[in-house]
Design a protein around this motif. Structure first.
Motif, PDB file in Angstrom:
ATOM      1  N   GLY A  98       0.789  -1.228   0.000  1.00 66.76           N
ATOM      2  CA  GLY A  98       0.000   0.000   0.000  1.00 66.76           C
ATOM      3  C   GLY A  98       0.818   1.273   0.000  1.00 66.76           C
ATOM      4  N   VAL A  99       2.136   1.168  -0.180  1.00 68.55           N
ATOM      5  CA  VAL A  99       3.009   2.344  -0.114  1.00 68.55           C
ATOM      6  C   VAL A  99       3.769   2.492  -1.426  1.00 68.55           C
ATOM      7  N   LYS A 100       3.797   3.724  -1.959  1.00 71.71           N
ATOM      8  CA  LYS A 100       4.587   3.982  -3.159  1.00 71.71           C
ATOM      9  C   LYS A 100       5.871   4.700  -2.769  1.00 71.71           C
ATOM     10  N   ILE A 101       6.995   4.076  -3.140  1.00 73.16           N
ATOM     11  CA  ILE A 101       8.316   4.620  -2.810  1.00 73.16           C
ATOM     12  C   ILE A 101       9.058   4.925  -4.105  1.00 73.16           C
ATOM     13  N   ILE A 102       9.615   6.123  -4.190  1.00 67.93           N
ATOM     14  CA  ILE A 102      10.425   6.511  -5.355  1.00 67.93           C
ATOM     15  C   ILE A 102      11.772   7.011  -4.854  1.00 67.93           C
ATOM     16  N   THR A 103      12.837   6.580  -5.493  1.00 68.20           N
ATOM     17  CA  THR A 103      14.170   7.026  -5.119  1.00 68.20           C
ATOM     18  C   THR A 103      14.830   7.748  -6.287  1.00 68.20           C
ATOM     19  N   THR A 104      15.709   8.680  -5.977  1.00 66.69           N
ATOM     20  CA  THR A 104      16.562   9.307  -6.983  1.00 66.69           C
ATOM     21  C   THR A 104      17.991   9.192  -6.484  1.00 66.69           C
ATOM     22  N   GLU A 105      18.846   8.531  -7.270  1.00 66.32           N
ATOM     23  CA  GLU A 105      20.176   8.156  -6.794  1.00 66.32           C
ATOM     24  C   GLU A 105      21.239   8.444  -7.851  1.00 66.32           C
ATOM     25  N   ASP A 106      22.460   8.575  -7.379  1.00 68.05           N
ATOM     26  CA  ASP A 106      23.595   8.793  -8.276  1.00 68.05           C
ATOM     27  C   ASP A 106      24.836   8.094  -7.711  1.00 68.05           C
ATOM     28  N   PRO A 107      25.063   6.829  -8.097  1.00 69.88           N
ATOM     29  CA  PRO A 107      24.249   6.014  -9.005  1.00 69.88           C
ATOM     30  C   PRO A 107      23.269   5.152  -8.212  1.00 69.88           C
ATOM     31  N   VAL A 108      22.445   4.372  -8.926  1.00 71.01           N
ATOM     32  CA  VAL A 108      21.572   3.388  -8.288  1.00 71.01           C
ATOM     33  C   VAL A 108      22.450   2.226  -7.846  1.00 71.01           C
ATOM     34  N   GLN A 153      17.818   7.137 -11.921  1.00 72.01           N
ATOM     35  CA  GLN A 153      19.242   7.447 -11.982  1.00 72.01           C
ATOM     36  C   GLN A 153      19.452   8.921 -12.347  1.00 72.01           C
ATOM     37  N   VAL A 154      20.170   9.643 -11.504  1.00 70.52           N
ATOM     38  CA  VAL A 154      20.489  11.044 -11.792  1.00 70.52           C
ATOM     39  C   VAL A 154      21.456  11.110 -12.979  1.00 70.52           C
ATOM     40  N   ARG A 155      21.211  12.067 -13.893  1.00 76.41           N
ATOM     41  CA  ARG A 155      22.102  12.281 -15.038  1.00 76.41           C
ATOM     42  C   ARG A 155      22.301  13.795 -15.202  1.00 76.41           C
ATOM     43  N   GLU A 156      23.278  14.296 -14.501  1.00 77.53           N
ATOM     44  CA  GLU A 156      23.497  15.747 -14.480  1.00 77.53           C
ATOM     45  C   GLU A 156      23.895  16.291 -15.845  1.00 77.53           C
ATOM     46  N   GLU A 157      24.516  15.446 -16.704  1.00 76.71           N
ATOM     47  CA  GLU A 157      24.952  15.938 -18.011  1.00 76.71           C
ATOM     48  C   GLU A 157      23.787  16.320 -18.910  1.00 76.71           C
ATOM     49  N   VAL A 158      22.583  15.799 -18.617  1.00 76.84           N
ATOM     50  CA  VAL A 158      21.411  16.154 -19.418  1.00 76.84           C
ATOM     51  C   VAL A 158      20.426  16.999 -18.608  1.00 76.84           C
ATOM     52  N   GLY A 159      20.887  17.477 -17.434  1.00 79.51           N
ATOM     53  CA  GLY A 159      20.037  18.344 -16.623  1.00 79.51           C
ATOM     54  C   GLY A 159      19.181  17.635 -15.601  1.00 79.51           C
ATOM     55  N   LEU A 160      19.307  16.288 -15.504  1.00 85.82           N
ATOM     56  CA  LEU A 160      18.511  15.539 -14.531  1.00 85.82           C
ATOM     57  C   LEU A 160      19.265  15.509 -13.208  1.00 85.82           C
TER      58      LEU A 160
END
Length: 581
Positions: free
Chosen positions: A354-364, A375-382
């Motif tokens: 019942g829980v939605k979890i989202i992660t943003t990592e560099d790297p996964v 996955q964070v991608r700073e070279e494309v602005g993410l």
């Protein structure tokens, strides 16, 4: 066709006397209802063991069944597979036949293991069916302790290649500037493949986290990092550098011809029973390409909060924090201190239907089922900030931000917590109280910190002393002074710490594995007032220790020294003594 094959499997099990014809009919009926493989149905019905099914499948595939307890293996055959390889894969070479090496295996149907052993021994390998316990016992009883190891085999192979006096041109370096095909051919040489496989196997078997290929003006060396410390495993001839780096590039689909720019890639491998993710990074240097492989063994990663070294009280406090519907929980410490593993353990506790979890990592670092990972991608602005904004539009309940690096990310994380989300993240600070000072230094308003921050966990990783060779001793006065032991501890005549001696179990290092030291600061009303007044970290630490019962990293380390978990040297190397300690 598949049904016929299933029936044949059942017939074999009946012929072996493992199941009766009536039980086979019952299993076949259940198979038609579930659509599962017959072997799995039989196992679920408790009609046979998993090894019975493997044996029957082996017989079906035309493999011979051997009783290794009744076989005398010639010494020259036994030496074809190094002791460490035999141990790691649970295999034993039993004979050579028609240019093939017959190997008794715990799982002869595992084609990946057969392929790896084939590359290591340099000849075709054919599996034979045997009992895993018998194979393990045979290895223990027939391989001498001083016999061949992966390291010895690797050294012998490298010396063999080096003794051939291959020049740079012969190793493929003459045409590399304009001929990429030459590099590909070089990377496919059997000796090169074998060396890389042995390096990987040696690293995984020793629980290494990184493999380093380092090239210098006159030398080339390979080192592996075990429990945070680098150990040299080999110094191959420098002319092998290009071949070995090219082989790894081929494995992870890098641009083999690009040697002027750094490259990053990721590969998944199955080495023995271990499923490993390997992150590969190259770096052009003055004398050639350096290469580092970060190894993440999925089967070895501890993502259980109760297995990280927390005290029962700390586990209770952390669970009370992460079970809140909103707020921010920060884990701090230097790179390599286990912050991400701790966050994964927390997410594993919260990972419910019942829980939605989202992660943003560099790297996964680790892919976890039922988590949405970005996955964070700073070279494309993410960036973390840009990713976090988008995540909040995905209706999450819990958000993990790999790292708070700037004010923008910190502000968005606070906004997320204030709008009903639980936010977990990391920050690079030396202690829990200093984290608050760091947030203030980032120009985050005090009222935003107090309205969102729930707790801060600072941590370090220290090596655990080998339990097979550790020796107790009474600490000297100098050690007690350096640690800052309280007077009551110094006067205790029964006080004992432990030091490593080195033994075969720990590969004569003296340590085996790592454990966490933790400093947990839970925010209360008084602490909120101190944050509003922009109190110094010294005052925050003094209050937390006196009123909240917080133990510092140094105090946690002292306790683990007395428990025989780690040593004084490790605690002194990874923790600081503050003036108020």
């Amino acid at each position: 066709m598949a049904v016929v094959q299933d029936r044949q499997l059942g017939d074999i099990l009946v012929e072996q006397g493992i199941i009766s014809p009536l039980e086979l009919d019952e299993a076949l009926q259940r198979q038609r209802l579930t659509g599962e493989m017959l072997g799995r149905v039989l196992f679920k019905m408790n009609l046979c063991e998993e090894q019975d099914i493997i044996d029957a499948l082996g017989i079906q595939a035309g493999m011979e069944r051997v009783d290794i307890t009744k076989i005398k293996v010639p010494e020259e055959v036994l030496r074809k597979v190094p002791r460490d390889v035999a141990n790691f894969y649970t295999v034993v070479p039993i004979r050579e036949k028609d240019g093939k090496l017959i190997v008794a295996m715990a799982d002869p149907l595992n084609l990946g293991v057969r392929d790896t052993i084939q590359q290591i021994v340099g000849m075709e390998v054919q599996g034979a069916i045997s009992n895993p316990k018998d194979v393990a016992a045979f290895i223990k009883n027939n391989y001498a302790l001083e016999g061949d190891s992966i390291h010895e085999t690797l050294t012998e192979l490298i010396h063999k290649v080096g003794d051939a006096e291959l020049t740079a041109e012969e190793m493929g370096q003459q045409q590399i500037v304009g001929d990429v095909d030459n590099l590909v051919q070089l990377a496919q040489e059997p000796e090169v493949i074998k060396i890389v496989n042995l390096v990987l196997l040696d690293a995984v078997s020793k629980r290494a986290s990184d493999i380093h290929f380092e090239v210098y003006e006159e030398t080339f060396r390979i080192r592996i990092r075990i429990d945070g410390v680098l150990h040299e495993i080999s110094s191959p001839p420098k002319q092998l550098c290009l071949a070995l780096v090219s082989r790894v590039k081929v494995m992870c689909n890098m641009d083999i011809g690009e040697r002027r720019l750094p490259q990053d890639a990721r590969i998944e491998l199955k080495i023995g029973d271990a499923e490993v993710d390997i992150r590969v990074a190259t770096l052009p240097t003055l004398y050639g390409e350096n290469l580092v492989m970060r190894i993440l063994d999925r089967t070895a990663v501890k993502i259980d909060i109760e297995k990280l070294g927390f005290t029962p009280q700390s586990i209770k406090q952390i669970r009370s924090v992460i079970e809140k519907p909103n707020g921010i929980f920060l884990v701090t410490g230097p790179t390599g201190s286990g912050k991400t593993t701790t966050l994964y353990a927390c997410l594993n506790e919260l990972n419910q239907v019942g829980v939605k979890i989202i992660t943003t990592e560099d790297p996964v670092e680790l892919q976890i089922d039922r988590l949405v990972q970005v996955q964070v991608r700073e070279e494309v602005g993410l960036t973390f900030a840009a990713c976090l904004r988008s995540i909040l539009r995905q209706d999450p309940d819990i958000v993990m931000v790999g790292e708070i690096r700037d004010l923008e990310t910190a502000q968005i994380a606070v906004e997320a917590s204030l709008t009903g989300h639980l936010v977990l993240s990391t920050l690079h600070t030396n202690s829990a109280p200093e984290t608050i000072t760091r947030l203030l230094d980032m120009d985050l308003e005090p009222f935003l910190i107090t309205s969102s921050l729930e707790a801060i966990l600072a941590q370090r990783l220290v090596r655990t002393v080998c339990r097979h060779c550790r020796k107790p001793y009474r600490p000297e006065e100098r050690e007690m002074e350096l640690l800052g032991l309280p007077d009551a501890w110094r006067k205790d005549t029964n006080l004992r710490f432990w030091r490593p001696e080195g033994c075969p179990a720990c590969d004569y290092i003296g340590y085996m594995g790592r454990v966490g030291l933790f400093e947990l600061l839970v925010v209360d009303e008084t602490l909120c007032e101190m944050i509003q007044d922009r109190a110094m970290s010294y005052d925050i630490r003094k209050y937390a220790r006196g009123k909240l019962g917080m133990k510092t990293l140094r105090e946690e380390g002292i306790i683990k020294c007395a428990q025989g978990v780690t040593t004084v040297d490790e605690v002194l190397a990874h923790t600081d003594k503050f003036e108020d300690d």
